[in-house]
Design a protein around this motif. Structure first.
Motif, PDB file in Angstrom:
ATOM      1  N   LYS A   6       0.830  -1.204   0.000  1.00 39.42           N
ATOM      2  CA  LYS A   6       0.000   0.000   0.000  1.00 39.42           C
ATOM      3  C   LYS A   6       0.866   1.255   0.000  1.00 39.42           C
ATOM      4  O   LYS A   6       0.572   2.233  -0.691  1.00 39.42           O
ATOM      5  N   LYS A   7       1.934   1.215   0.791  1.00 39.28           N
ATOM      6  CA  LYS A   7       2.808   2.384   0.885  1.00 39.28           C
ATOM      7  C   LYS A   7       3.456   2.690  -0.458  1.00 39.28           C
ATOM      8  O   LYS A   7       3.562   3.853  -0.859  1.00 39.28           O
ATOM      9  N   SER A   8       3.889   1.645  -1.168  1.00 40.06           N
ATOM     10  CA  SER A   8       4.501   1.864  -2.483  1.00 40.06           C
ATOM     11  C   SER A   8       3.495   2.435  -3.467  1.00 40.06           C
ATOM     12  O   SER A   8       3.826   3.313  -4.272  1.00 40.06           O
ATOM     13  N   ILE A   9       2.252   1.938  -3.411  1.00 39.17           N
ATOM     14  CA  ILE A   9       1.213   2.472  -4.303  1.00 39.17           C
ATOM     15  C   ILE A   9       0.958   3.938  -3.987  1.00 39.17           C
ATOM     16  O   ILE A   9       0.856   4.782  -4.887  1.00 39.17           O
ATOM     17  N   ARG A  10       0.881   4.244  -2.686  1.00 38.77           N
ATOM     18  CA  ARG A  10       0.678   5.649  -2.302  1.00 38.77           C
ATOM     19  C   ARG A  10       1.848   6.506  -2.773  1.00 38.77           C
ATOM     20  O   ARG A  10       1.658   7.608  -3.292  1.00 38.77           O
ATOM     21  N   ASN A  11       3.068   5.985  -2.592  1.00 39.16           N
ATOM     22  CA  ASN A  11       4.250   6.754  -2.989  1.00 39.16           C
ATOM     23  C   ASN A  11       4.316   6.973  -4.494  1.00 39.16           C
ATOM     24  O   ASN A  11       4.856   7.982  -4.961  1.00 39.16           O
ATOM     25  N   MET A  12       3.776   6.014  -5.266  1.00 38.13           N
ATOM     26  CA  MET A  12       3.718   6.206  -6.718  1.00 38.13           C
ATOM     27  C   MET A  12       2.928   7.463  -7.054  1.00 38.13           C
ATOM     28  O   MET A  12       3.350   8.298  -7.858  1.00 38.13           O
ATOM     29  N   PHE A  13       1.771   7.595  -6.416  1.00 40.32           N
ATOM     30  CA  PHE A  13       0.943   8.774  -6.658  1.00 40.32           C
ATOM     31  C   PHE A  13       1.635  10.037  -6.147  1.00 40.32           C
ATOM     32  O   PHE A  13       1.515  11.104  -6.748  1.00 40.32           O
ATOM     33  N   VAL A  14       2.366   9.905  -5.028  1.00 33.81           N
ATOM     34  CA  VAL A  14       3.100  11.064  -4.506  1.00 33.81           C
ATOM     35  C   VAL A  14       4.137  11.525  -5.520  1.00 33.81           C
ATOM     36  O   VAL A  14       4.230  12.714  -5.847  1.00 33.81           O
ATOM     37  N   PHE A  15       4.931  10.573  -6.049  1.00 36.39           N
ATOM     38  CA  PHE A  15       5.967  10.931  -7.022  1.00 36.39           C
ATOM     39  C   PHE A  15       5.348  11.547  -8.275  1.00 36.39           C
ATOM     40  O   PHE A  15       5.858  12.538  -8.808  1.00 36.39           O
ATOM     41  N   GLU A  16       4.257  10.955  -8.758  1.00 39.60           N
ATOM     42  CA  GLU A  16       3.605  11.494  -9.955  1.00 39.60           C
ATOM     43  C   GLU A  16       3.069  12.896  -9.688  1.00 39.60           C
ATOM     44  O   GLU A  16       3.170  13.788 -10.537  1.00 39.60           O
ATOM     45  N   THR A  17       2.500  13.081  -8.496  1.00 40.08           N
ATOM     46  CA  THR A  17       1.956  14.395  -8.146  1.00 40.08           C
ATOM     47  C   THR A  17       3.070  15.418  -8.010  1.00 40.08           C
ATOM     48  O   THR A  17       2.913  16.587  -8.400  1.00 40.08           O
ATOM     49  N   VAL A  18       4.209  14.990  -7.470  1.00 37.74           N
ATOM     50  CA  VAL A  18       5.363  15.892  -7.367  1.00 37.74           C
ATOM     51  C   VAL A  18       5.808  16.335  -8.760  1.00 37.74           C
ATOM     52  O   VAL A  18       6.136  17.511  -8.978  1.00 37.74           O
ATOM     53  N   GLU A  19       5.812  15.385  -9.718  1.00 43.03           N
ATOM     54  CA  GLU A  19       6.169  15.734 -11.103  1.00 43.03           C
ATOM     55  C   GLU A  19       5.251  16.836 -11.625  1.00 43.03           C
ATOM     56  O   GLU A  19       5.696  17.824 -12.214  1.00 43.03           O
ATOM     57  N   THR A  20       3.947  16.660 -11.409  1.00 43.94           N
ATOM     58  CA  THR A  20       2.983  17.666 -11.869  1.00 43.94           C
ATOM     59  C   THR A  20       3.161  18.970 -11.109  1.00 43.94           C
ATOM     60  O   THR A  20       3.116  20.060 -11.702  1.00 43.94           O
ATOM     61  N   ALA A  21       3.372  18.864  -9.793  1.00 39.89           N
ATOM     62  CA  ALA A  21       3.520  20.066  -8.966  1.00 39.89           C
ATOM     63  C   ALA A  21       4.730  20.886  -9.402  1.00 39.89           C
ATOM     64  O   ALA A  21       4.666  22.124  -9.472  1.00 39.89           O
ATOM     65  N   ILE A  22       5.836  20.208  -9.698  1.00 42.47           N
ATOM     66  CA  ILE A  22       7.044  20.919 -10.146  1.00 42.47           C
ATOM     67  C   ILE A  22       6.755  21.668 -11.437  1.00 42.47           C
ATOM     68  O   ILE A  22       7.143  22.835 -11.601  1.00 42.47           O
ATOM     69  N   ARG A  23       6.044  21.019 -12.343  1.00 42.35           N
ATOM     70  CA  ARG A  23       5.710  21.680 -13.614  1.00 42.35           C
ATOM     71  C   ARG A  23       4.768  22.860 -13.386  1.00 42.35           C
ATOM     72  O   ARG A  23       4.893  23.900 -14.039  1.00 42.35           O
ATOM     73  N   ILE A  24       3.814  22.697 -12.473  1.00 39.57           N
ATOM     74  CA  ILE A  24       2.903  23.801 -12.159  1.00 39.57           C
ATOM     75  C   ILE A  24       3.695  24.997 -11.639  1.00 39.57           C
ATOM     76  O   ILE A  24       3.485  26.144 -12.058  1.00 39.57           O
ATOM     77  N   VAL A  25       4.614  24.735 -10.710  1.00 40.00           N
ATOM     78  CA  VAL A  25       5.411  25.820 -10.123  1.00 40.00           C
ATOM     79  C   VAL A  25       6.266  26.496 -11.190  1.00 40.00           C
ATOM     80  O   VAL A  25       6.306  27.731 -11.291  1.00 40.00           O
ATOM     81  N   LEU A  26       6.946  25.695 -12.017  1.00 38.34           N
ATOM     82  CA  LEU A  26       7.841  26.268 -13.026  1.00 38.34           C
ATOM     83  C   LEU A  26       7.067  27.045 -14.088  1.00 38.34           C
ATOM     84  O   LEU A  26       7.423  28.183 -14.429  1.00 38.34           O
ATOM     85  N   ILE A  27       5.994  26.440 -14.612  1.00 37.01           N
ATOM     86  CA  ILE A  27       5.229  27.102 -15.678  1.00 37.01           C
ATOM     87  C   ILE A  27       4.560  28.363 -15.153  1.00 37.01           C
ATOM     88  O   ILE A  27       4.608  29.423 -15.784  1.00 37.01           O
ATOM     89  N   ASN A  28       3.935  28.267 -13.955  1.00 38.07           N
ATOM     90  CA  ASN A  28       3.249  29.445 -13.426  1.00 38.07           C
ATOM     91  C   ASN A  28       4.229  30.527 -12.994  1.00 38.07           C
ATOM     92  O   ASN A  28       3.906  31.715 -13.068  1.00 38.07           O
ATOM     93  N   SER A  29       5.412  30.136 -12.548  1.00 39.47           N
ATOM     94  CA  SER A  29       6.421  31.145 -12.219  1.00 39.47           C
ATOM     95  C   SER A  29       6.827  31.907 -13.474  1.00 39.47           C
ATOM     96  O   SER A  29       6.946  33.138 -13.459  1.00 39.47           O
ATOM     97  N   ALA A  30       7.023  31.155 -14.574  1.00 37.75           N
ATOM     98  CA  ALA A  30       7.373  31.804 -15.841  1.00 37.75           C
ATOM     99  C   ALA A  30       6.224  32.679 -16.335  1.00 37.75           C
ATOM    100  O   ALA A  30       6.440  33.813 -16.790  1.00 37.75           O
ATOM    101  N   LEU A  31       4.995  32.156 -16.235  1.00 35.12           N
ATOM    102  CA  LEU A  31       3.835  32.944 -16.658  1.00 35.12           C
ATOM    103  C   LEU A  31       3.663  34.183 -15.790  1.00 35.12           C
ATOM    104  O   LEU A  31       3.303  35.255 -16.282  1.00 35.12           O
ATOM    105  N   TYR A  32       3.926  34.017 -14.487  1.00 35.11           N
ATOM    106  CA  TYR A  32       3.806  35.167 -13.588  1.00 35.11           C
ATOM    107  C   TYR A  32       4.763  36.281 -14.000  1.00 35.11           C
ATOM    108  O   TYR A  32       4.391  37.463 -14.016  1.00 35.11           O
ATOM    109  N   VAL A  33       6.005  35.897 -14.323  1.00 37.41           N
ATOM    110  CA  VAL A  33       6.977  36.904 -14.760  1.00 37.41           C
ATOM    111  C   VAL A  33       6.455  37.621 -16.004  1.00 37.41           C
ATOM    112  O   VAL A  33       6.517  38.853 -16.105  1.00 37.41           O
ATOM    113  N   GLY A  34       5.910  36.838 -16.948  1.00 34.33           N
ATOM    114  CA  GLY A  34       5.356  37.442 -18.157  1.00 34.33           C
ATOM    115  C   GLY A  34       4.168  38.339 -17.861  1.00 34.33           C
ATOM    116  O   GLY A  34       4.058  39.450 -18.395  1.00 34.33           O
TER     117      GLY A  34
END
Length: 738
Positions: free
Chosen positions: A640-668
């Motif tokens: 169960k922990k590994s399954i949960r961690n899979m979603f955590v890692f995937e969500t972190v991937e999305t979160a990093i992209r959200i932060v990077l893209i929105n930071s760039a958009l914010y500057v613009g």
């Protein structure tokens, strides 16, 4: 060995309990190929789910290698399903977004097996099941027969002691079904194979034993042929690799496979099985699968990503536009209206008025207040004869008040000075003869340089490079003109202590790069400096009627402007007139500001609700679509922990992209709107290179960080809460839900 005694399974329903299994007693041993026959609803699949721990029994006993499974927790069952049991399903249950090779090696990666060795074994197995050349295809690109072969390869690669096959040929044509059965027979030696089927011909032609169920009960159990070998070939070239045997390797192998002790010779090369150790939480497996999941599920991840990016961008745009447009207007009101200052007029004795005011708890400061228009003045910046600049007559510029210079007294407390925020160079006056002047006044009246750039095309003068240059320079204000009898004006004449001019020293420069401000011609000085200047006029220059040259009031400031004071009662108490002509405008402006603030909140929260609803629906549909996948992971032993961690890692991937893209958009967004803001509100391009500007534009960095951080938290909550619930589901429930 598997044994069940008086096994029962009851499913409660609204109308009545449904008995799926009742009093089943069976025992299975290595080498047996058991076919379980029965019509739909007879309990065949339920039986497989019970003996594999995928579902929980209601009553009875199950023994696995003579161990009572009642003592097994969920983690133990997952370990057994990874190391001892292999599943083959009617619906194949492959991970659709993984390649064929990745599906096959999945159980080995979980146990920390060497990746290269695992992939080599997987390729050999795929060749054995006649799937050579399709290793890099996605599971969805295969036919039904090919997918079932992949499922068999995934089952065999862990070298299980038990293979559970639930209608393995149910979705296949007869020719493909025969080929699948040949594959199962090929790997039957030393294993227990239990196959559920409704095809009697298939059962009797392939099984060594046939068990028939009806309404959850065993109605027959017959041996149809001699069982297979009871010994697994652990050095089978398909499932092993060649290695030189060290003492350490032998100890590890013998611990896992005791039957190999006599075969392995230290120092020689042998074909040996994979060394596997079940790791409940394997970060290598989790990261790898999460990365593959994210890569292969690009479409839905992009939907999640861009739904958040667009939502955040809308909030940032609305915030930065509304906040700056409203802030500019309110700030302009603040710097044009000294609404904190109350003036007292028509009094008999200023000292009595000040004493009374200072004795009031609500009054912060009370003092005399002066205003005095001046004309002749010089900016002295050195000691040479020509190191001064006279005031010029006119220069077209932004704010016309620059042509009516007026000395104004300052409050003692800097916090009571209504232009405190506009001090962009130097400090608040500390000496009696210190003054504050505006940047536009200095540039326009002494350097003849307009803030309206169009009027400077023929300018030939030299400007200072920083506003700090003016700090400490002397500003001489003359009581009368120095132009007399043709004598030249020199530095000595201006600075002569016995002359007509009084020296003030510039301690700070006020920002004035905005249209519509009315303080640009003001010269602010402490009361003591004003008194000294008046003394100079009256006693040094011998001017008469000096009191007619200036206006005098008593001013006072409250501790809390919003708390206010009863003006009529105070006027009566002081026997004078108390006024604050700008207070009503301030109160109206404050009400408007509050109204706009609530309108802003309404728009802001409406956007949050709308975008949040869209985001959470997209995320929820993504999680729901993956519940079957969670069931598959559970069946191959992923914790169960590994399954949960899979979603955590995937969500972190999305979160990093959200932060990077929105930071760039914010500057613009920020710099784009700032560019528009400068041309809508005021053009600052001329003076930015020279002095920099204390502009009113707010980048709303704190708000932006809060919104992006809030969106990331919202993303984690909307993904992880349902996914964690799904990870805790029993494998059977997850498979059924999917």
């Amino acid at each position: 060995m598997i044994e069940v005694r008086d096994l029962e399974k009851v499913y409660p329903t609204k109308e009545r309990d449904f008995v799926a299994l009742k009093g089943v007693n069976l025992k299975f041993e290595a080498g047996e190929f058991v076919a379980i026959l029965g019509e739909s609803g007879s309990g065949k699949t339920t039986f497989l789910n019970m003996i594999s721990g995928v579902d929980a029994k209601t009553n009875g006993k199950i023994f696995f290698n003579e161990l009572d499974v009642d003592k097994f927790n969920d983690a133990k069952w997952r370990e057994i399903r990874n190391t001892e049991i292999g599943f083959i399903f009617q619906r194949f249950n492959l991970i659709d977004h993984l390649t064929v090779l990745e599906n096959v090696v999945l159980p080995l990666i979980l146990t920390g097996s060497d990746n290269n060795v695992a992939r080599n074994i997987a390729r050999r197995l795929l060749k054995e099941v006649e799937l050579e050349g399709v290793e890099d295809k996605l599971a969805t690109e295969l036919s039904g027969g090919q997918r079932q072969r992949v499922a068999i390869a995934r089952t065999i690669i862990v070298n299980p002691t038990i293979i559970l096959a639930d209608e393995p040929t149910g979705a296949l044509d007869s020719t493909t079904a025969k080929e699948i059965m040949k594959l199962l027979q090929k790997f039957a030696a030393g294993r227990i194979i239990i196959m559920v089927t409704h095809d009697e011909d298939l059962a009797y032609r392939n099984a060594t034993r046939v068990v028939r169920l009806h309404d959850g009960e065993t109605v027959s159990d017959e041996i149809v042929r001699e069982k297979n070998s009871t010994t697994r070939d652990l050095t089978n070239r398909l499932l092993s690799y060649e290695a030189r045997i060290s003492r350490r390797l032998k100890r590890r192998l013998v611990k896992q496979y005791p039957e190999l002790e006599d075969e392995l010779v230290v120092g020689k090369r042998h074909m040996v099985p994979m060394q596997r150790k079940y790791i409940p939480n394997n970060p290598v497996f989790t990261r790898k699968i999460a990365r593959e999941n994210y890569k292969q599920k690009r479409r839905i991840n992009r939907r999640i990503l861009w739904s958040f990016v667009i939502s955040i961008s809308m909030l940032l745009i609305v915030n930065i536009v509304m906040k700056n447009i409203t802030a500019y207007n309110f700030n302009l009101f603040d710097i044009n209206n000294n609404y904190r200052q109350y003036l007292v007029t028509n009094y008999e004795d200023s000292s009595d008025v000040i004493t009374t005011l200072e004795g009031m708890d609500t009054v912060d400061e009370a003092a005399l207040y002066y205003e005095h228009y001046v004309q002749e003045m010089y900016l002295v910046y050195g000691e040479d004869a020509d190191d001064f600049l006279p005031i010029t007559s006119s220069k077209t510029t932004y704010n016309k008040g620059v042509f009516s210079p007026k000395m104004v007294s300052l409050p003692e407390d800097r916090d009571n000075f209504y232009l405190n925020s506009q001090l962009i160079a130097g400090i608040y006056p500390r000496e009696n003869n210190n003054v504050l002047v505006s940047s536009e006044f200095l540039l326009t009246r002494f350097y003849g340089y307009s803030i309206e750039s169009v009027y400077n095309q023929d300018y030939t003068g030299t400007l200072p490079k920083r506003l700090d240059y003016f700090v400490g320079k002397s500003l001489y204000i003359c009581g009368e003109t120095l132009i007399d009898g043709g004598n030249d004006i020199t530095n000595d004449r201006i600075t002569d202590p016995e002359g007509s001019c009084f020296e003030f020293v510039i301690s700070g420069v006020l920002n004035s790069y905005y249209k519509g401000i009315d303080y640009v011609g003001h010269i602010f000085t402490p009361n003591e400096g004003f008194d000294q200047y008046l003394y100079h006029l009256e006693y040094n220059l011998g001017f008469t009627r000096v009191d007619e040259y200036y206006d005098e009031y008593v001013s006072f400031y409250l501790d809390d402007i919003d708390q206010g004071i009863e003006i009529n009662a105070l006027s009566t108490e002081l026997d004078a007139d108390v006024n604050n002509y700008e207070l009503r405008e301030y109160q109206e402006n404050k009400s408007l500001e509050d109204m706009l603030y609530y309108m802003y909140l309404a728009i802001f929260f409406s956007l949050i609700i709308i975008s949040g609803t869209i985001d959470i629906n997209i995320v929820s549909s993504s999680v729901v679509s993956r519940i079957r996948e969670i069931g598959i992971y559970s069946c191959i032993g992923v914790s169960k922990k590994s399954i949960r961690n899979m979603f955590v890692f995937e969500t972190v991937e999305t979160a990093i992209r959200i932060v990077l893209i929105n930071s760039a958009l914010y500057v613009g967004i920020a710099y784009g709107f700032r560019w528009l803001y400068k041309y809508i509100v005021v053009d600052l391009t001329v003076f930015e290179p020279l002095f920099g500007v204390n502009e009113m534009f707010s980048y709303e960095i704190g708000f932006t960080i809060s919104v992006i951080a809030g969106a990331v938290v919202f993303l984690f909550a909307s993904v992880l809460i349902p996914s964690f619930k799904a990870a805790n589901m029993r494998a059977i429930d997850a498979l059924r839900s999917g």
